[in-house]
Design a protein around this motif. Structure first.
Motif, PDB file in Angstrom:
ATOM      1  N   ALA A 221       0.816  -1.213   0.000  1.00 30.65           N
ATOM      2  CA  ALA A 221       0.000   0.000   0.000  1.00 30.65           C
ATOM      3  C   ALA A 221       0.851   1.265   0.000  1.00 30.65           C
ATOM      4  N   LYS A 222       1.940   1.244   0.745  1.00 32.93           N
ATOM      5  CA  LYS A 222       2.805   2.424   0.841  1.00 32.93           C
ATOM      6  C   LYS A 222       3.336   2.847  -0.523  1.00 32.93           C
ATOM      7  N   SER A 223       3.620   1.873  -1.390  1.00 34.21           N
ATOM      8  CA  SER A 223       4.158   2.229  -2.708  1.00 34.21           C
ATOM      9  C   SER A 223       3.089   2.838  -3.604  1.00 34.21           C
ATOM     10  N   GLY A 224       1.810   2.590  -3.304  1.00 33.63           N
ATOM     11  CA  GLY A 224       0.751   3.284  -4.029  1.00 33.63           C
ATOM     12  C   GLY A 224       0.720   4.751  -3.670  1.00 33.63           C
ATOM     13  N   THR A 225       0.881   5.039  -2.376  1.00 32.56           N
ATOM     14  CA  THR A 225       0.956   6.435  -1.913  1.00 32.56           C
ATOM     15  C   THR A 225       2.177   7.127  -2.511  1.00 32.56           C
ATOM     16  N   GLU A 226       3.308   6.435  -2.445  1.00 31.38           N
ATOM     17  CA  GLU A 226       4.549   7.003  -2.985  1.00 31.38           C
ATOM     18  C   GLU A 226       4.449   7.192  -4.494  1.00 31.38           C
ATOM     19  N   GLY A 227       3.739   6.290  -5.155  1.00 29.42           N
ATOM     20  CA  GLY A 227       3.589   6.390  -6.600  1.00 29.42           C
ATOM     21  C   GLY A 227       2.854   7.650  -7.019  1.00 29.42           C
ATOM     22  N   ILE A 228       1.750   7.953  -6.356  1.00 37.76           N
ATOM     23  CA  ILE A 228       0.995   9.174  -6.682  1.00 37.76           C
ATOM     24  C   ILE A 228       1.857  10.404  -6.444  1.00 37.76           C
ATOM     25  N   ARG A 229       2.537  10.425  -5.315  1.00 39.19           N
ATOM     26  CA  ARG A 229       3.397  11.582  -5.009  1.00 39.19           C
ATOM     27  C   ARG A 229       4.488  11.755  -6.059  1.00 39.19           C
ATOM     28  N   ALA A 230       5.079  10.639  -6.494  1.00 39.40           N
ATOM     29  CA  ALA A 230       6.150  10.709  -7.495  1.00 39.40           C
ATOM     30  C   ALA A 230       5.609  11.175  -8.845  1.00 39.40           C
ATOM     31  N   LEU A 231       4.451  10.676  -9.237  1.00 38.50           N
ATOM     32  CA  LEU A 231       3.857  11.081 -10.509  1.00 38.50           C
ATOM     33  C   LEU A 231       3.536  12.570 -10.523  1.00 38.50           C
ATOM     34  N   VAL A 232       2.974  13.065  -9.420  1.00 37.68           N
ATOM     35  CA  VAL A 232       2.639  14.491  -9.332  1.00 37.68           C
ATOM     36  C   VAL A 232       3.912  15.330  -9.322  1.00 37.68           C
ATOM     37  N   ALA A 233       4.933  14.850  -8.604  1.00 36.03           N
ATOM     38  CA  ALA A 233       6.192  15.605  -8.511  1.00 36.03           C
ATOM     39  C   ALA A 233       6.880  15.739  -9.865  1.00 36.03           C
ATOM     40  N   ARG A 234       6.718  14.739 -10.724  1.00 32.51           N
ATOM     41  CA  ARG A 234       7.352  14.814 -12.045  1.00 32.51           C
ATOM     42  C   ARG A 234       6.487  15.546 -13.068  1.00 32.51           C
ATOM     43  N   GLY A 235       5.341  16.047 -12.612  1.00 31.01           N
ATOM     44  CA  GLY A 235       4.476  16.838 -13.485  1.00 31.01           C
ATOM     45  C   GLY A 235       3.553  16.042 -14.373  1.00 31.01           C
ATOM     46  N   ALA A 236       3.350  14.756 -14.055  1.00 37.62           N
ATOM     47  CA  ALA A 236       2.461  13.919 -14.878  1.00 37.62           C
ATOM     48  C   ALA A 236       1.018  14.391 -14.744  1.00 37.62           C
ATOM     49  N   LYS A 237       0.325  14.474 -15.840  1.00 35.28           N
ATOM     50  CA  LYS A 237      -1.083  14.891 -15.861  1.00 35.28           C
ATOM     51  C   LYS A 237      -1.946  13.661 -16.131  1.00 35.28           C
ATOM     52  N   PHE A 238      -2.874  13.384 -15.231  1.00 32.60           N
ATOM     53  CA  PHE A 238      -3.716  12.196 -15.407  1.00 32.60           C
ATOM     54  C   PHE A 238      -5.083  12.417 -14.770  1.00 32.60           C
ATOM     55  N   THR A 239      -6.071  11.760 -15.364  1.00 33.06           N
ATOM     56  CA  THR A 239      -7.432  11.814 -14.826  1.00 33.06           C
ATOM     57  C   THR A 239      -7.847  10.468 -14.233  1.00 33.06           C
ATOM     58  N   ALA A 240      -6.986   9.464 -14.378  1.00 32.35           N
ATOM     59  CA  ALA A 240      -7.277   8.140 -13.834  1.00 32.35           C
ATOM     60  C   ALA A 240      -5.960   7.446 -13.530  1.00 32.35           C
ATOM     61  N   VAL A 241      -6.019   6.503 -12.593  1.00 31.98           N
ATOM     62  CA  VAL A 241      -4.833   5.716 -12.266  1.00 31.98           C
ATOM     63  C   VAL A 241      -5.249   4.254 -12.117  1.00 31.98           C
ATOM     64  N   VAL A 269      -9.880   5.654  -9.921  1.00 32.30           N
ATOM     65  CA  VAL A 269      -8.883   4.676  -9.459  1.00 32.30           C
ATOM     66  C   VAL A 269      -9.452   3.270  -9.647  1.00 32.30           C
ATOM     67  N   ILE A 270      -8.626   2.388 -10.204  1.00 28.77           N
ATOM     68  CA  ILE A 270      -9.010   0.977 -10.316  1.00 28.77           C
ATOM     69  C   ILE A 270      -7.884   0.120  -9.772  1.00 28.77           C
ATOM     70  N   GLY A 271      -8.251  -0.945  -9.064  1.00 30.23           N
ATOM     71  CA  GLY A 271      -7.263  -1.852  -8.493  1.00 30.23           C
ATOM     72  C   GLY A 271      -7.237  -3.193  -9.204  1.00 30.23           C
ATOM     73  N   PHE A 272      -6.727  -4.189  -8.487  1.00 29.33           N
ATOM     74  CA  PHE A 272      -6.613  -5.531  -9.064  1.00 29.33           C
ATOM     75  C   PHE A 272      -6.506  -6.523  -7.902  1.00 29.33           C
ATOM     76  N   ASP A 273      -7.282  -7.569  -7.920  1.00 32.10           N
ATOM     77  CA  ASP A 273      -7.302  -8.693  -6.975  1.00 32.10           C
ATOM     78  C   ASP A 273      -8.675  -8.893  -6.347  1.00 32.10           C
ATOM     79  N   ASN A 274      -9.389  -7.786  -6.054  1.00 31.96           N
ATOM     80  CA  ASN A 274     -10.680  -7.870  -5.381  1.00 31.96           C
ATOM     81  C   ASN A 274     -10.555  -8.571  -4.035  1.00 31.96           C
ATOM     82  N   VAL A 275      -9.585  -8.117  -3.228  1.00 28.65           N
ATOM     83  CA  VAL A 275      -9.437  -8.654  -1.871  1.00 28.65           C
ATOM     84  C   VAL A 275     -10.595  -8.153  -1.013  1.00 28.65           C
ATOM     85  N   ASP A 276     -10.774  -8.740   0.155  1.00 24.81           N
ATOM     86  CA  ASP A 276     -11.943  -8.466   0.979  1.00 24.81           C
ATOM     87  C   ASP A 276     -12.148  -6.983   1.276  1.00 24.81           C
TER      88      ASP A 276
END
Length: 333
Positions: A221-241, A269-276
């Protein structure tokens, strides 16, 4: 020490019938089974597993290697296996490989040295060639969450490429073209294959794939948080992840809220696995269903059939994923 012969005499049945009750093999009438169980309890009979394994050359124990023990994914998978094995009166011995080839090999050797009758392997770092060589050496094993064509009959996995495709195609179909992707560890087959599916979906819809919109996480989960921060920091423009698993998707949602972006109004936002926990997030997480408990159960039945001659159960070598729509995706404003 109470013997099977003494139990059979007290219950008024043959020693073979007592043995069938103890090992849960063959057909025994319920009234007869109850009579045997009552006699065992009254006499204080305790089954000598070691002696039985020496006589039959079976320990009735299955070794299970998983990458780690924490997280709902592996718990659900092992739960599906354990339930099926327990019903068949088999036991499970668990070891962790930590996604390290040397540790995975050591754990496999350790389980084999303990005379496990078969292995269920969720291994991520050892090579295909190593696993193929084990099968050729006569080791009874089934590989889960990984498909190796040369030993395809020993594999039970999900079509991860199709799953990655379904996730991103859903976002594309509802109008998103600026889609960020938070990948799982790309040295792992499922991480790589899910990214491949994402890339194929973009190509089919004429949307260019760019590294600038991709971040490699590690399925935590932590790498998902870090991923968003990194994408925003590099100036990536997105409407979905799109995220390669639900844990990273939940981390991504936390980061988006910290940045003042609403889900799904500002970013889908869409994930993968459908965990509980995916259905308990707010809003509920749109995701790709990975029937992980079913795969765990199928692996157990593979072992029960191949090693112990139990009645054949239906199982597939490659399962198909499906889209689960909830509340974290919507058309871009």
């Amino acid at each position: 020490m109470v013997t099977i012969k003494q139990v059979s005499e007290k219950a008024g049945v043959s020693s073979a019938t007592v043995s069938r009750v103890i090992n849960n093999t063959g057909t025994v009438k319920e009234k007869t089974r109850e009579r045997v169980m009552t006699a065992m309890a009254e006499l204080g009979y305790r089954h000598n597993v070691v002696a039985a394994s020496l006589a039959s050359n079976k320990t009735h124990t299955i070794g299970y290697v998983v990458p780690e023990l924490h997280g709902s994914f592996f718990g659900a998978m092992m739960g599906g296996t354990e339930q099926a094995l327990r019903q068949a009166k088999k036991h499970m011995l668990i070891a962790t490989g930590h996604s390290d080839a040397q540790i995975e090999k050591e754990q496999i050797d350790a389980l084999l040295s303990r005379r496990c009758d078969a292995l269920i392997l969720h291994v991520e770092a050892v090579s295909d060639e190593y696993l193929v060589s084990l099968v050729h050496q006569g080791v009874e094993l089934v590989v889960v969450n990984r498909f190796i064509e040369e030993i395809g009959d020993n594999c039970i996995s999900l079509d991860n490429v199709k799953g990655g495709y379904l996730a991103s195609r859903h976002l594309l179909d509802i109008g998103h073209t600026k889609i960020a992707y938070i990948a799982g560890s790309l040295f792992k087959a499922d991480g790589k294959n899910r990214l491949t599916g994402h890339q194929q979906a973009l190509a089919d819809m004429g949307v260019e794939y760019t590294d600038n919109l991709t971040y490699e996480g590690n399925f935590q989960a932590k790498s998902g948080t870090e991923g968003i921060r990194a994408l925003v920091a590099r100036g990536a423009k997105f409407t979905a992840v799109a995220c390669a698993n639900d844990e990273m998707a939940s981390g991504a949602m936390i980061a988006l809220r910290e940045l003042g972006r609403r889900v799904p109004e500002d970013v889908s936002v869409i994930g993968f696995d459908n965990v509980d926990f995916a259905s308990y997030l707010s809003p509920g997480l749109t995701t790709i269903d990975y029937p992980v408990q079913k795969i765990g159960s199928m692996a157990a039945h593979w072992v029960l059939e191949r090693v112990y001659g139990h009645t054949r159960h239906e199982y597939q070598h490659i399962l198909s994923p499906r889209l689960i729509l909830r509340g974290t995706t919507s058309s871009p404003e």
